[in-house]
Design an enzyme around this catalytic site. Structure first.
Site, mmCIF file in Angstrom:
data_model
loop_
_atom_site.group_PDB
_atom_site.id
_atom_site.type_symbol
_atom_site.label_atom_id
_atom_site.label_comp_id
_atom_site.label_asym_id
_atom_site.label_seq_id
_atom_site.Cartn_x
_atom_site.Cartn_y
_atom_site.Cartn_z
ATOM 1 N N ASN A 1 54.266 38.728 68.306
ATOM 2 C CA ASN A 1 55.417 38.138 67.624
ATOM 3 C C ASN A 1 56.682 38.291 68.464
ATOM 4 O O ASN A 1 56.875 39.319 69.107
ATOM 5 C CB ASN A 1 55.640 38.826 66.274
ATOM 6 C CG ASN A 1 54.422 38.754 65.379
ATOM 7 O OD1 ASN A 1 53.747 37.746 65.315
ATOM 8 N ND2 ASN A 1 54.122 39.839 64.700
ATOM 9 N N HIS B 1 54.824 43.793 72.512
ATOM 10 C CA HIS B 1 53.511 44.391 72.257
ATOM 11 C C HIS B 1 52.557 43.318 71.756
ATOM 12 O O HIS B 1 52.971 42.295 71.229
ATOM 13 C CB HIS B 1 53.594 45.563 71.271
ATOM 14 C CG HIS B 1 54.188 45.220 69.938
ATOM 15 N ND1 HIS B 1 55.543 45.011 69.756
ATOM 16 C CD2 HIS B 1 53.619 45.062 68.724
ATOM 17 C CE1 HIS B 1 55.782 44.740 68.474
ATOM 18 N NE2 HIS B 1 54.622 44.758 67.834
ATOM 19 N N HIS C 1 49.131 42.943 69.358
ATOM 20 C CA HIS C 1 48.193 43.525 68.405
ATOM 21 C C HIS C 1 46.796 43.019 68.730
ATOM 22 O O HIS C 1 46.602 41.814 68.921
ATOM 23 C CB HIS C 1 48.519 43.076 66.972
ATOM 24 C CG HIS C 1 49.806 43.585 66.439
ATOM 25 N ND1 HIS C 1 49.879 44.711 65.655
ATOM 26 C CD2 HIS C 1 51.074 43.128 66.571
ATOM 27 C CE1 HIS C 1 51.139 44.914 65.311
ATOM 28 N NE2 HIS C 1 51.884 43.973 65.857
ATOM 29 N N ASP D 1 46.865 51.595 66.245
ATOM 30 C CA ASP D 1 47.983 51.395 65.314
ATOM 31 C C ASP D 1 47.867 52.434 64.200
ATOM 32 O O ASP D 1 46.787 52.636 63.654
ATOM 33 C CB ASP D 1 47.920 49.968 64.755
ATOM 34 C CG ASP D 1 49.196 49.549 64.063
ATOM 35 O OD1 ASP D 1 49.662 50.276 63.158
ATOM 36 O OD2 ASP D 1 49.731 48.488 64.405
#
Length: 133
Positions: free
Chosen positions: A86, A99, A101, A30
């Protein structure tokens, strides 16, 4: 999707800090990490969220998440790992490409990932259970 930045990253059109790549996914660091080693699992095909993701790909994403989490623990020396995924704006999704995390956690890292626990009655829990079964 033509204008999806995560599609472009996942398919190598935009340079990224790739730490693993499979036929279905690319795992990248990230660029605005919560902690040292924060990574994203991105499918190469576009799916807006978990609801659109084929079930077999969801399973493959979790297998990949486990492999990367173990690598983080071993090589970064983190004390734990958060997996966060999310779906939709109300849940905090800001890029509408599925995606996951992977956030390595370190004691005293200062991050606060959590929620305030509710206090439902047993009747409320029973009503919700009925709706979901």
């Amino acid at each position: 999707m033509e204008n999806c930045i995560f599609c472009k990253i996942a398919n190598g059109e935009i340079p990224s800090g790739t730490i693993e790549e499979t036929d279905l996914f690319r795992v990248v660091l990230d660029v605005a990490p919560a902690t040292r080693g924060h990574a994203l699992i991105l499918p190469k095909a576009h799916y807006a969220n978990l609801y659109e993701l084929p079930e077999e790909m969801a399973g493959e994403a979790m297998k990949l998440a486990k492999r990367i989490a173990l690598r983080m623990k071993e090589r970064l020396g983190c004390d734990g790992v958060n997996l966060i995924q999310n779906n939709e704006e109300a849940a905090g999704q800001t890029v509408f490409h599925f995606h996951i995390h992977l956030i390595p956690r370190y004691k005293e890292d200062g991050q606060k990932i959590g929620w305030k626990p509710g206090e439902p009655t047993s009747q409320e829990l029973d009503a919700i259970k009925t709706l979901l079964t």
